[in-house]
Motif scaffolding. Sequence first.
Motif, PDB file in Angstrom:
ATOM      1  N   GLN A 185       3.962  -6.294 -13.209  1.00  0.00           N
ATOM      2  CA  GLN A 185       2.711  -5.685 -12.750  1.00  0.00           C
ATOM      3  C   GLN A 185       2.548  -5.900 -11.254  1.00  0.00           C
ATOM      4  O   GLN A 185       2.669  -7.018 -10.753  1.00  0.00           O
ATOM      5  N   VAL A 186       2.283  -4.814 -10.515  1.00  0.00           N
ATOM      6  CA  VAL A 186       2.096  -4.883  -9.063  1.00  0.00           C
ATOM      7  C   VAL A 186       0.822  -4.132  -8.694  1.00  0.00           C
ATOM      8  O   VAL A 186       0.650  -2.977  -9.082  1.00  0.00           O
ATOM      9  N   GLU A 187      -0.067  -4.796  -7.950  1.00  0.00           N
ATOM     10  CA  GLU A 187      -1.325  -4.172  -7.527  1.00  0.00           C
ATOM     11  C   GLU A 187      -1.479  -4.256  -6.010  1.00  0.00           C
ATOM     12  O   GLU A 187      -1.218  -5.311  -5.413  1.00  0.00           O
ATOM     13  N   PRO A 188      -1.899  -3.172  -5.352  1.00  0.00           N
ATOM     14  CA  PRO A 188      -2.127  -3.215  -3.897  1.00  0.00           C
ATOM     15  C   PRO A 188      -3.177  -4.259  -3.540  1.00  0.00           C
ATOM     16  O   PRO A 188      -4.152  -4.458  -4.259  1.00  0.00           O
ATOM     17  N   ASP A 189      -2.964  -4.940  -2.398  1.00  0.00           N
ATOM     18  CA  ASP A 189      -3.894  -5.986  -1.981  1.00  0.00           C
ATOM     19  C   ASP A 189      -4.113  -5.928  -0.463  1.00  0.00           C
ATOM     20  O   ASP A 189      -4.161  -6.958   0.207  1.00  0.00           O
ATOM     21  N   GLY A 190      -4.211  -4.728   0.062  1.00  0.00           N
ATOM     22  CA  GLY A 190      -4.531  -4.587   1.474  1.00  0.00           C
ATOM     23  C   GLY A 190      -3.327  -4.705   2.389  1.00  0.00           C
ATOM     24  O   GLY A 190      -2.202  -4.359   2.024  1.00  0.00           O
ATOM     25  N   VAL A 191      -3.564  -5.250   3.569  1.00  0.00           N
ATOM     26  CA  VAL A 191      -2.544  -5.322   4.615  1.00  0.00           C
ATOM     27  C   VAL A 191      -2.471  -6.749   5.169  1.00  0.00           C
ATOM     28  O   VAL A 191      -3.504  -7.391   5.400  1.00  0.00           O
ATOM     29  N   PHE A 192      -1.269  -7.229   5.359  1.00  0.00           N
ATOM     30  CA  PHE A 192      -1.056  -8.515   6.036  1.00  0.00           C
ATOM     31  C   PHE A 192      -0.846  -8.242   7.516  1.00  0.00           C
ATOM     32  O   PHE A 192       0.028  -7.462   7.898  1.00  0.00           O
ATOM     33  N   GLU A 193      -1.663  -8.872   8.364  1.00  0.00           N
ATOM     34  CA  GLU A 193      -1.586  -8.652   9.806  1.00  0.00           C
ATOM     35  C   GLU A 193      -1.161  -9.938  10.517  1.00  0.00           C
ATOM     36  O   GLU A 193      -1.579 -11.032  10.152  1.00  0.00           O
ATOM     37  N   GLU A 194      -0.321  -9.774  11.537  1.00  0.00           N
ATOM     38  CA  GLU A 194       0.055 -10.882  12.396  1.00  0.00           C
ATOM     39  C   GLU A 194       0.344 -10.339  13.790  1.00  0.00           C
ATOM     40  O   GLU A 194       0.537  -9.127  13.966  1.00  0.00           O
ATOM     41  N   VAL A 195       0.379 -11.223  14.762  1.00  0.00           N
ATOM     42  CA  VAL A 195       0.646 -10.800  16.139  1.00  0.00           C
ATOM     43  C   VAL A 195       2.144 -10.580  16.323  1.00  0.00           C
ATOM     44  O   VAL A 195       2.964 -11.402  15.872  1.00  0.00           O
ATOM     45  N   ALA A 196       2.507  -9.489  16.953  1.00  0.00           N
ATOM     46  CA  ALA A 196       3.913  -9.197  17.226  1.00  0.00           C
ATOM     47  C   ALA A 196       4.365 -10.028  18.417  1.00  0.00           C
ATOM     48  O   ALA A 196       4.186  -9.633  19.577  1.00  0.00           O
ATOM     49  N   GLU A 197       4.912 -11.196  18.127  1.00  0.00           N
ATOM     50  CA  GLU A 197       5.370 -12.100  19.175  1.00  0.00           C
ATOM     51  C   GLU A 197       6.420 -13.030  18.591  1.00  0.00           C
ATOM     52  O   GLU A 197       6.575 -13.140  17.370  1.00  0.00           O
ATOM     53  N   SER A 211       2.415  -4.001   4.262  1.00  0.00           N
ATOM     54  CA  SER A 211       1.631  -3.758   3.038  1.00  0.00           C
ATOM     55  C   SER A 211       1.722  -4.984   2.136  1.00  0.00           C
ATOM     56  O   SER A 211       2.789  -5.581   1.976  1.00  0.00           O
ATOM     57  N   LYS A 212       0.578  -5.328   1.557  1.00  0.00           N
ATOM     58  CA  LYS A 212       0.494  -6.523   0.724  1.00  0.00           C
ATOM     59  C   LYS A 212       0.189  -6.142  -0.718  1.00  0.00           C
ATOM     60  O   LYS A 212      -0.609  -5.236  -0.983  1.00  0.00           O
ATOM     61  N   PHE A 213       0.835  -6.826  -1.655  1.00  0.00           N
ATOM     62  CA  PHE A 213       0.642  -6.565  -3.080  1.00  0.00           C
ATOM     63  C   PHE A 213       0.519  -7.893  -3.828  1.00  0.00           C
ATOM     64  O   PHE A 213       0.988  -8.931  -3.354  1.00  0.00           O
ATOM     65  N   ILE A 214      -0.110  -7.844  -4.990  1.00  0.00           N
ATOM     66  CA  ILE A 214      -0.135  -8.990  -5.898  1.00  0.00           C
ATOM     67  C   ILE A 214       0.805  -8.673  -7.052  1.00  0.00           C
ATOM     68  O   ILE A 214       0.622  -7.688  -7.768  1.00  0.00           O
ATOM     69  N   SER A 257       1.416 -13.267  -3.921  1.00  0.00           N
ATOM     70  CA  SER A 257       1.451 -12.201  -2.933  1.00  0.00           C
ATOM     71  C   SER A 257       2.885 -11.859  -2.550  1.00  0.00           C
ATOM     72  O   SER A 257       3.730 -12.746  -2.430  1.00  0.00           O
ATOM     73  N   ILE A 258       3.176 -10.564  -2.373  1.00  0.00           N
ATOM     74  CA  ILE A 258       4.445 -10.118  -1.816  1.00  0.00           C
ATOM     75  C   ILE A 258       4.151  -9.100  -0.721  1.00  0.00           C
ATOM     76  O   ILE A 258       3.082  -8.478  -0.700  1.00  0.00           O
ATOM     77  N   LEU A 259       5.094  -8.943   0.215  1.00  0.00           N
ATOM     78  CA  LEU A 259       4.929  -8.019   1.325  1.00  0.00           C
ATOM     79  C   LEU A 259       6.003  -6.940   1.296  1.00  0.00           C
ATOM     80  O   LEU A 259       7.114  -7.162   0.815  1.00  0.00           O
ATOM     81  N   ASN A 260       5.649  -5.767   1.841  1.00  0.00           N
ATOM     82  CA  ASN A 260       6.597  -4.664   1.948  1.00  0.00           C
ATOM     83  C   ASN A 260       6.646  -4.185   3.395  1.00  0.00           C
ATOM     84  O   ASN A 260       5.618  -4.063   4.065  1.00  0.00           O
ATOM     85  N   ILE A 261       7.869  -3.918   3.868  1.00  0.00           N
ATOM     86  CA  ILE A 261       8.047  -3.440   5.235  1.00  0.00           C
ATOM     87  C   ILE A 261       8.607  -2.028   5.263  1.00  0.00           C
ATOM     88  O   ILE A 261       8.132  -1.157   5.988  1.00  0.00           O
ATOM     89  N   ASP A 262       9.639  -1.793   4.441  1.00  0.00           N
ATOM     90  CA  ASP A 262      10.347  -0.523   4.521  1.00  0.00           C
ATOM     91  C   ASP A 262      11.066  -0.270   3.208  1.00  0.00           C
ATOM     92  O   ASP A 262      11.168  -1.144   2.350  1.00  0.00           O
ATOM     93  N   ASP A 263      11.577   0.952   3.062  1.00  0.00           N
ATOM     94  CA  ASP A 263      12.430   1.287   1.925  1.00  0.00           C
ATOM     95  C   ASP A 263      13.869   1.021   2.355  1.00  0.00           C
ATOM     96  O   ASP A 263      14.379   1.666   3.274  1.00  0.00           O
ATOM     97  N   GLN A 264      14.526   0.060   1.717  1.00  0.00           N
ATOM     98  CA  GLN A 264      15.877  -0.314   2.114  1.00  0.00           C
ATOM     99  C   GLN A 264      16.723  -0.642   0.893  1.00  0.00           C
ATOM    100  O   GLN A 264      16.248  -0.584  -0.245  1.00  0.00           O
ATOM    101  N   GLY A 265      17.991  -0.991   1.139  1.00  0.00           N
ATOM    102  CA  GLY A 265      18.922  -1.191   0.034  1.00  0.00           C
ATOM    103  C   GLY A 265      18.497  -2.233  -0.964  1.00  0.00           C
ATOM    104  O   GLY A 265      18.747  -2.087  -2.174  1.00  0.00           O
TER     105      GLY A 265
END
Length: 278
Positions: A144-156, A181-184, A194-202
């Motif tokens: 089961q995976v549910e959207p949980d908003g966005v994880f934000e951090e400073v690009a540094e 993107s953040k999911f539960i 919590s898990i995070l998603n960045i891109d569609d990759q292998g």
Amino acid sequence: MATEEKKSGGIVETIKTIVYALLIAGVFRTFLFQPFWIPSGSMKDTLLIGDFLFVNKMAYGYSYASCPSIIAPRFGLNIDAKDICGIFDGDNKRLFGSEPERGDVVVFRHPVSGRDFIKRLIGLPGDKIQVRDGVLSINGTPVQVEPDGVFEEVAEAQGPQRLRPRCENGPVGDGGTCNKSKFIETLPGGVSHSILNIDDQGSDHTSVYVVPEGHYFFMGDNRDNSLDSRVSNLSGGVGFVPFENLIGRADRVMFSSAGRSMLFFWTWRSDRFFKAVD
């Protein structure tokens, strides 16, 4: 003469105190708790670069991997746990062993390099693990995976290694807001995290992995930025991890610093002090 004897005795007592302290620290680190710094972003946002925690070594019992490795390249030290406790290696068993549970965040020794890794336990012995279109499937059933908003951090650059985060909204310039993107995700047995998603990759589209007996399958919570059991340990990943390679369970963040050094008090994350690891 008496003064020299007194001075000599004081030096001996000081040496004894240091030796006893080292022995006590060694016993504490070997059998009870091991300190661990989070060096990379593979477990965001559960664990952040610069989090400091103590690993509970009593959780799964003891094996050769319970002995500490002492690695300090600056001082020419590279003493592996096998150099100290290698006599206990090879049977994939543990003393006072307890089975880990799915969803535990575990520190373990890499099966090839011997370096300490930290990931989440996803697959138990006999499980069939697959990732299809970015969704984890265990024994043929998607979790089961549910959207949980966005994880934000400073690009540094982050931490002592000055690692830059990957961003779903990238490329992002220095000082910009890096989003993921953040999911539960809820695993069989009920553990949610919590898990995070960045891109569609292998790594979002894998074959089926069948976990061998006496081994475990691990993944990072930052799913698109983690070298884990989805990649063979001979190709830079983790592969299947033997039971005897488990070191302990991460239960709580004790301290956290966002800077290059824990001495930079203005970078401390006080909201993460004593934070439970879910």
